[in-house]
Write a protein that holds these residues in place. Structure first.
Motif, PDB file in Angstrom:
ATOM      1  N   GLY A  43      -6.877 -10.615   2.249  1.00 19.22           N
ATOM      2  CA  GLY A  43      -7.936 -11.517   2.685  1.00 19.22           C
ATOM      3  C   GLY A  43      -7.453 -12.695   3.502  1.00 19.22           C
ATOM      4  O   GLY A  43      -8.224 -13.603   3.829  1.00 19.22           O
ATOM      5  N   SER A  44      -6.170 -12.711   3.880  1.00 24.42           N
ATOM      6  CA  SER A  44      -5.647 -13.859   4.634  1.00 24.42           C
ATOM      7  C   SER A  44      -6.026 -13.817   6.112  1.00 24.42           C
ATOM      8  O   SER A  44      -5.822 -14.787   6.836  1.00 24.42           O
ATOM      9  CB  SER A  44      -4.118 -13.942   4.481  1.00 24.42           C
ATOM     10  N   GLY A  45      -6.533 -12.662   6.565  1.00 24.13           N
ATOM     11  CA  GLY A  45      -7.000 -12.577   7.959  1.00 24.13           C
ATOM     12  C   GLY A  45      -6.155 -11.659   8.839  1.00 24.13           C
ATOM     13  O   GLY A  45      -6.386 -11.583  10.053  1.00 24.13           O
ATOM     14  N   LYS A  46      -5.207 -10.932   8.241  1.00 18.62           N
ATOM     15  CA  LYS A  46      -4.291 -10.085   9.032  1.00 18.62           C
ATOM     16  C   LYS A  46      -5.039  -9.008   9.825  1.00 18.62           C
ATOM     17  O   LYS A  46      -4.822  -8.851  11.020  1.00 18.62           O
ATOM     18  CB  LYS A  46      -3.257  -9.397   8.121  1.00 18.62           C
ATOM     19  N   SER A  47      -5.930  -8.272   9.124  1.00 17.97           N
ATOM     20  CA  SER A  47      -6.638  -7.175   9.812  1.00 17.97           C
ATOM     21  C   SER A  47      -7.570  -7.719  10.877  1.00 17.97           C
ATOM     22  O   SER A  47      -7.721  -7.120  11.941  1.00 17.97           O
ATOM     23  CB  SER A  47      -7.478  -6.355   8.839  1.00 17.97           C
ATOM     24  N   THR A  48      -8.189  -8.849  10.581  1.00 15.45           N
ATOM     25  CA  THR A  48      -9.093  -9.463  11.559  1.00 15.45           C
ATOM     26  C   THR A  48      -8.318  -9.803  12.826  1.00 15.45           C
ATOM     27  O   THR A  48      -8.759  -9.523  13.940  1.00 15.45           O
ATOM     28  CB  THR A  48      -9.737 -10.734  10.952  1.00 15.45           C
TER      29      THR A  48
HETATM   30  N1  LIG Z   1     -16.168  -6.296   8.303  1.00 18.26           N
HETATM   31  C1  LIG Z   1     -16.188  -7.440   7.630  1.00 18.26           C
HETATM   32  N2  LIG Z   1     -17.368  -8.060   7.388  1.00 18.26           N
HETATM   33  C2  LIG Z   1     -17.408  -9.226   6.714  1.00 18.26           C
HETATM   34  N3  LIG Z   1     -16.314  -9.877   6.256  1.00 18.26           N
HETATM   35  C3  LIG Z   1     -15.127  -9.309   6.449  1.00 18.26           C
HETATM   36  C4  LIG Z   1     -14.979  -8.058   7.148  1.00 18.26           C
HETATM   37  N4  LIG Z   1     -13.662  -7.741   7.206  1.00 18.26           N
HETATM   38  C5  LIG Z   1     -12.999  -8.740   6.579  1.00 18.26           C
HETATM   39  N5  LIG Z   1     -13.862  -9.687   6.126  1.00 18.26           N
HETATM   40  C6  LIG Z   1     -13.502 -10.930   5.432  1.00 18.26           C
HETATM   41  O1  LIG Z   1     -12.633 -11.673   6.268  1.00 18.26           O
HETATM   42  C7  LIG Z   1     -11.573 -12.273   5.502  1.00 18.26           C
HETATM   43  C8  LIG Z   1     -10.230 -11.810   6.057  1.00 18.26           C
HETATM   44  O2  LIG Z   1     -10.096 -10.418   5.824  1.00 18.26           O
HETATM   45  P1  LIG Z   1      -8.981  -9.492   6.478  1.00 18.26           P
HETATM   46  O3  LIG Z   1      -9.353  -8.074   6.175  1.00 18.26           O
HETATM   47  O4  LIG Z   1      -8.778  -9.880   7.873  1.00 18.26           O
HETATM   48  O5  LIG Z   1      -7.698  -9.918   5.628  1.00 18.26           O
HETATM   49  P2  LIG Z   1      -6.325  -9.129   5.390  1.00 18.26           P
HETATM   50  O6  LIG Z   1      -5.295 -10.183   5.314  1.00 18.26           O
HETATM   51  O7  LIG Z   1      -6.177  -8.062   6.381  1.00 18.26           O
HETATM   52  O8  LIG Z   1      -6.537  -8.493   3.957  1.00 18.26           O
HETATM   53  P3  LIG Z   1      -5.964  -7.078   3.376  1.00 18.26           P
HETATM   54  O9  LIG Z   1      -4.488  -7.242   3.248  1.00 18.26           O
HETATM   55  O10 LIG Z   1      -6.681  -6.963   2.070  1.00 18.26           O
HETATM   56  O11 LIG Z   1      -6.382  -6.028   4.362  1.00 18.26           O
HETATM   57  C9  LIG Z   1     -11.825 -11.865   4.050  1.00 18.26           C
HETATM   58  O12 LIG Z   1     -12.492 -12.919   3.421  1.00 18.26           O
HETATM   59  C10 LIG Z   1     -12.709 -10.654   4.159  1.00 18.26           C
HETATM   60  O13 LIG Z   1     -13.558 -10.541   3.056  1.00 18.26           O
END
Ligand SMILES: Nc1ncnc2c1ncn2[C@@H]1O[C@H](COP(=O)(O)OP(=O)(O)OP(=O)(O)O)[C@@H](O)[C@H]1O
Length: 279
Positions: A43-48
């Motif tokens: 949830g830190s934002g990596k995938s975003t």
């Molecule tokens: N499609 C979406 N719609 C709404 N909120 C989202 C979506 N994808 C991610 N989020 C939210 O955005 C924030 C960042 O998520 P993200 O997936 O970028 O983190 P991450 O670091 O990649 O996590 P992980 O390691 O679990 O994949 C989180 O609070 C998540 O709930």
């Protein structure tokens, strides 16, 4: 001066149905030829961030520039030529019935002429050490081999930057090592700029530079050595320091003269054998 290939300035991003921002005022640059690891807890934002670099999300605030192109809708296909992606699940990345067909797929789509295509397929498979598998069905390969073929498919298109989005997280330790070594060779020998998004700090230890994301913000950045010195802070962010790093520290504290602080167990074991041998 080092050449910037990506520039991210004051970027924030909010999903339409969410109150909180997934990315908050993130700024950093990526330099030509470096290997940058981006780490962070769930949830830190990596995938975003990865999706943004692939042109699937646009900043709500701030600017992104990739390979000299501003991240706006008209430039997305130009940006995807500059930055290739390797994804998490090795099984979801195949379209060809043989390894060579699979690597050729992107080239065919780009209208590359047949003989040039064959050369590029072979050269790409050679760079990832997979020429012996040219006519094999991709589904019969190990996880590490599948990811190496996926990397070959990406580098065949000659991007300047390759982004690995958790590309080793579904692999066993051997497969992970195989892929990391391949990436390191491409980075060192071909001058490929690499961004690896991972929650695995051992993988991040192989990078030149590490960025730590926390709750959508850039928490800190530095060399792996500097990042691992944060020790307890990393634990508080939900990131564990690799076992080899902790062990190296404990052994050094106990008075053992290790050649350096080790990031992986194999190097540490080698060092310990040498110490023992020299007595
Ligand atoms: N499609 C979406 N719609 C709404 N909120 C989202 C979506 N994808 C991610 N989020 C939210 O955005 C924030 C960042 O998520 P993200 O997936 O970028 O983190 P991450 O670091 O990649 O996590 P992980 O390691 O679990 O994949 C989180 O609070 C998540 O709930």
């Amino acid at each position: 001066m080092k050449e910037k290939v990506i520039s991210i300035k004051g970027v924030s991003f909010q999903y339409p149905d969410q109150e909180a921002f997934a990315l908050r005022n993130v700024s950093f640059d990526v330099y030509k030829g470096e290997w940058l690891a981006i780490v962070g807890h769930n949830g830190s934002g990596k995938s975003t961030l990865a999706k943004m670099l692939n042109g699937l999300h646009y900043p709500s605030e701030g600017t992104v520039s990739i390979g000299g192109y501003a991240l706006i809708e008209e430039n997305v296909w130009l940006i995807r030529e500059k930055l290739g992606m390797v994804f998490q699940n090795p099984d979801n990345q195949f379209v060809g019935t043989t390894v060579q067909d699979d690597v050729a797929f992107g080239l065919e789509n780009n209208g590359v002429e047949h003989s040039a295509m064959q050369e590029r397929v072979f050269a790409s498979l050679e760079k990832v050490g997979m020429t012996a598998f040219l006519n094999q069905e991709p589904h019969h390969l190990s996880g590490g081999q599948k990811q190496r073929v996926a990397i070959a498919g990406v580098i065949a298109l000659r991007p300047d930057i390759v982004l690995l989005d958790e590309a080793t997280s579904m692999l066993d330790p051997l497969g992970r090592e195989e892929v990391i070594n391949t990436v390191r060779e491409l980075n060192e020998n071909e001058g490929l700029t690499v961004i690896s998004i991972t929650h695995d700090l051992e993988e991040a230890s192989r990078a030149d530079r590490v960025i730590v994301l926390n709750e959508g913000m850039l928490y800190t950045e530095g060399t792996p050595e500097r990042i691992f010195q944060l020790d307890r802070e990393l634990l508080n962010l939900g990131l564990g320091v690799p076992f080899a790093v902790q062990m190296s520290q404990l052994l050094t504290d106990a008075g053992l003269q290790l050649s350096r602080r080790h990031f992986n167990e194999e190097e540490l074991v080698k060092d310990l054998w040498t110490l023992n041998f020299e007595k």
